[in-house]
Design a protein around this motif. Structure first.
Motif, PDB file in Angstrom:
ATOM      1  N   PRO A 104      -6.230  12.888  -9.520  1.00 55.96           N
ATOM      2  CA  PRO A 104      -6.774  12.067 -10.269  1.00 55.96           C
ATOM      3  C   PRO A 104      -8.489  12.544  -9.956  1.00 55.96           C
ATOM      4  O   PRO A 104      -9.002  11.823 -11.697  1.00 55.96           O
ATOM      5  CB  PRO A 104      -6.679  10.613  -9.417  1.00 55.96           C
ATOM      6  CG  PRO A 104      -5.893  10.419  -8.062  1.00 55.96           C
ATOM      7  CD  PRO A 104      -5.190  12.085  -8.430  1.00 55.96           C
ATOM      8  N   LYS A 105      -8.601  13.272  -9.247  1.00 52.05           N
ATOM      9  CA  LYS A 105      -9.991  13.088  -9.035  1.00 52.05           C
ATOM     10  C   LYS A 105     -10.870  14.722 -10.338  1.00 52.05           C
ATOM     11  O   LYS A 105     -11.568  14.380 -10.314  1.00 52.05           O
ATOM     12  CB  LYS A 105     -10.343  13.585  -7.354  1.00 52.05           C
ATOM     13  CG  LYS A 105      -9.640  14.713  -7.473  1.00 52.05           C
ATOM     14  CD  LYS A 105     -10.430  15.497  -5.864  1.00 52.05           C
ATOM     15  CE  LYS A 105      -9.666  16.890  -5.305  1.00 52.05           C
ATOM     16  NZ  LYS A 105     -10.968  17.973  -5.934  1.00 52.05           N
ATOM     17  N   GLN A 113      -4.401   5.546 -10.247  1.00 54.48           N
ATOM     18  CA  GLN A 113      -5.715   6.621  -9.005  1.00 54.48           C
ATOM     19  C   GLN A 113      -4.311   7.428  -8.138  1.00 54.48           C
ATOM     20  O   GLN A 113      -5.605   7.904  -7.322  1.00 54.48           O
ATOM     21  CB  GLN A 113      -6.133   5.411  -8.491  1.00 54.48           C
ATOM     22  CG  GLN A 113      -7.073   4.206  -9.369  1.00 54.48           C
ATOM     23  CD  GLN A 113      -8.050   6.117 -10.380  1.00 54.48           C
ATOM     24  OE1 GLN A 113      -8.681   6.702  -9.679  1.00 54.48           O
ATOM     25  NE2 GLN A 113      -8.533   4.803 -11.711  1.00 54.48           N
TER      26      GLN A 113
END
Length: 765
Positions: A423-424, A441
């Motif tokens: 997700p980053k 997340q």
């Protein structure tokens, strides 16, 4: 050992005596044409292939030039298009004639030769057959199952062929549903690039564009087979060679595409003019030895700099843009040439010669393939190549850089628009703003995590958008048994393959259009887009009549499943997006404005439009804010160097193959043909181990983790390889690759460096 010929080839082992390309390439295309009997208009499709306003090839990810050749397709690109446009049809009646159990007895080649899938199908356990269904029934059934499952127990896999539009919607669907389990084919080949390059230069892709090859003085190749995997690249190499660029290749096998090339579009070269030599120096490095090679090159460049009064290193670049050189220098002072020679399998003098060429070349491009990425320390292979390039400022200027050679045509682009388990790497704030939901997340599952989830039972639902994942993964035999315990298995595909023959409790087979076919939606024919390996974005417009009126586009299938699964959301307009892909591109632009500015206005820019690259501009998005030199702790990329009777296995793809698709049984460019159940080994290694040509053996994985992994019935073929290694075909050898044996940072399976034992068939295992 027999003396090599003028081209460096051992005459006592099989090899291809002609140049890559030439008449052999034309004959290869002609053979597939005769075999597949493509639909009327296939030749017109080929003439439009890889040209502005035309259809973008579904084969490799090599870039499309702004000024294309008359025939802007290669042998493998033509095979891929012809394969898609076959006249053969795998209809409901054809499938009704065979149980799934019976179909499992067919080879990969035989399954795909049944032709294009024509109708949505559902697996019926009572009859052990696929039966016809409707799209409404399929979507409703799949949606009902997904609503019953915990989203985190499901995985949405994606092949590297699907468009940017499809990829964006698929990723959005997954996150609206509640997970980041979005592995794709990159996980098995170039995830090491995504993670490794990001660590040291701040971007997970290469830094070169096509024009750089007009200005480079030296190209260094590591672990890449251009002649088979990206043949159109050979035109660029030929042009570079003809203006004086040098090429040095490090690869365990002497691949013909990097030895010499005869341009099929050059009448003189097809008749009287000699082929173009490609590699000035070709060194057959031992598998796992690239770290030692690059350490030796860096060590010698540093020595030359000291001997020549500091005139070799680009000290201004190093001071302004890098960190870590002192640590690298200190480490290399402690590495002795005897260790470098032992691990690399090469002589000091050979590496000194290459280092001298590098030190006196102004602009250098480093090119690599899966020979570097698919190792336990694949990330360190890449860091070492970056080390060498940084020493002379060869990243971030014209004619220089690092350039990974990708496989599938849009595998890089899918990552760009959100197909990732990390997700980053996704602008979740933009998704929250655009679609009014809270994106998950938690980091999702990679392909390795998927296989482990199949084995431990934590994965319950699976959707595959293209590909033949069950055949491609490590630990394949163990995973195939587990696959059939899934609660849901959805396969979106064009032809039948092995993954479709492992039905779970509820299984659907959904047929889709191929890229060459017209994608007609509510607003008329639709354009799709993809990103090539040089970060250029291209539009593609299919013109051929679809193989069946019952086919849907990948976009329509994703939207159909999503609408049947998710609650209504006024900001999520699946029907509108399906009718007009331009609306999806508007969403991509809104989500990634820096990369896709004026997306719809630039669809057919000749040569594509460039999405940009920070490292090319010498903007380093690393932890330190600078490009990172890396001091290697070890001199081998092998996680478990072979000992005693063990030997290193590398897996290969043939000239008649694209990933898991087997077009035929000719590996022409290696001088091989016939059955694929073979193991290659050099004659001296055969003699040391008491093996004979044609002997049938078993390969046994030597990674000790309590699991037996064997492949039986392989025939010994003497071949020009380094000592202490064998080679076998992918995917046939995949059962030998442990799912836990992968790159330390990216989890890319170590297909190029697994220790095995050789047993006479029936012995040992």
């Amino acid at each position: 050992m027999s003396k090599p010929d003028e081209a460096g080839q051992r005459p006592d082992t099989p090899h291809y005596e002609s140049a890559t390309g030439g008449w052999g390439s034309l004959k290869g295309v002609a053979r597939v044409l005769a075999d597949q009997r493509p639909t009327f208009g296939a030749f017109r499709t080929l003439m439009r292939q890889n040209k502005p306003g035309g259809h973008m090839c579904t084969s490799c990810a090599w870039t499309k030039p702004a000024q294309p050749h008359l025939f802007e397709f290669c042998e493998n690109g033509a095979k891929a298009t012809i394969w898609d446009l076959t006249r053969d049809r795998c209809t409901p009646d054809v499938l009704a004639a065979h149980s799934v159990t019976e179909l499992r007895s067919l080879s990969d080649h035989e399954l795909e030769e049944m032709g294009r899938l024509t109708h949505p199908m559902r697996y019926d356990a009572a009859s052990d057959r696929y039966v016809e269904t409707t799209w409404d029934e399929a979507f409703a059934g799949i949606g009902a199952k997904l609503r019953q499952l915990d989203p985190k127990s499901t995985v949405f896999y994606m092949s590297g062929k699907a468009s940017l539009e499809t990829a964006y919607l698929y990723a959005l669907f997954a996150r609206l549903y509640g997970h980041n389990n979005l592995p794709d084919s990159s996980n098995m080949c170039h995830e090491t690039t995504s993670v490794g390059l990001e660590k040291v230069i701040g971007v997970g892709v290469g830094t070169c564009i096509l024009s750089d090859f007009d200005h480079c003085d030296l190209i260094l190749f590591f672990g890449q087979n251009t002649g088979t995997n990206s043949p159109r690249f050979l035109h660029t190499l030929k042009a570079a060679k003809e203006r004086g660029c040098k090429v040095v290749t490090f690869n365990p096998i002497r691949e013909r595409g990097l030895v010499e090339f005869a341009d099929p579009q050059d009448p003189a070269q097809m008749t009287v003019t000699p082929a173009t030599p490609i590699s000035d120096i070709y060194l057959q490095v031992r598998p796992g030895g690239d770290i030692a090679v690059l350490a030796g090159l860096c060590k010698r460049v540093l020595e030359l700099d000291a001997e020549r009064g500091g005139s070799i290193l680009d000290r201004a670049f190093i001071a302004k843009h890098t960190t870590g050189l002192d640590e690298l220098e200190a480490r290399l002072r402690g590495v002795f040439w005897e260790e470098i020679e032992k691990e690399s399998g090469l002589r000091r003098e050979e590496l000194h010669e290459v280092a001298e060429i590098y030190a006196t070349s102004k602009n250098v491009i480093g090119i690599y393939g899966m020979g570097l990425t698919q190792h336990v320390r694949g990330w360190l292979n890449l860091a070492m190549l970056v080390n060498l390039l940084l020493l002379r400022g060869n990243i971030g200027r014209e004619g220089a850089g690092i350039s990974p050679v990708r496989g599938h045509s849009n595998v890089q682009g899918q990552r760009t628009v959100g197909i990732t388990e990390k997700p980053k790497n996704v602008p979740m704030d933009k998704l929250r703003e655009l679609f009014g939901f809270e994106p998950p997340q938690e980091e999702g599952r990679s392909t390795v995590d998927l296989v482990e989830g199949l084995l431990d039972g934590s994965v319950r639902g699976f959707i595959s958008l293209g590909g033949n994942l069950a055949r491609a993964i490590p630990d394949r035999v163990r995973a195939e048994r587990a696959w059939q315990g899934l609660d849901l298995n959805v396969q979106i595909a064009t032809k039948l393959n092995r993954s479709h023959l492992l039905p779970g409790r509820a299984t659907w087979l959904l047929p889709c259009l191929v890229r060459a076919e017209e994608d007609r939606q509510a607003m008329g024919p639709q354009v799709v887009t993809m990103e090539d390996m040089l970060s250029m974005i291209h539009g593609s417009l299919g013109k051929r009549e679809p193989a069946s009126p019952h086919l849907k586009s990948e976009v329509a299938i994703v939207a159909g499943i999503a609408m049947a699964t998710l609650p209504p959301n006024p900001k999520v307009k699946w029907d509108e997006w399906t009718g007009n892909y331009g609306l999806i591109r508007n969403l991509i632009e809104a989500t990634y404005p820096d990369k896709f500015r004026n997306f719809n206005g630039r669809l057919f820019t000749p040569g594509g439009f460039y999405k940009g690259n920070e490292a090319r501009n010498r903007e380093w998005k690393t932890e330190s804010g600078k490009a990172q030199f890396t001091a290697p702790e070890v001199m081998t990329s092998l996680g478990k160097p072979p000992k005693g009777e063990e030997i290193t296995l590398i897996t290969l793809r043939s000239n008649d193959q694209f990933n898991t698709t087997i077009y035929g049984f000719s590996d022409r460019l290696r001088g091989l043909s016939g059955p694929r159940d073979i193991v290659l080994i050099n004659p001296e290694e055969m003699q040391r181990r008491g093996l004979a040509e044609g002997q049938v053996v078993t390969l046994e994985c030597a990674v000790e983790d309590g699991t037996e992994r064997v492949v039986r019935g392989l025939r010994i073929v003497p071949y020009d390889l380094p000592d202490a290694c064998v080679a076998a075909y992918y995917p046939e050898a995949n059962p030998l690759i442990p799912v836990g044996y992968h790159d330390e940072l990216s989890k890319t399976p170590a297909y190029k460096g697994v220790p095995v034992r050789i047993r006479p068939d029936g012995a040992g295992a």
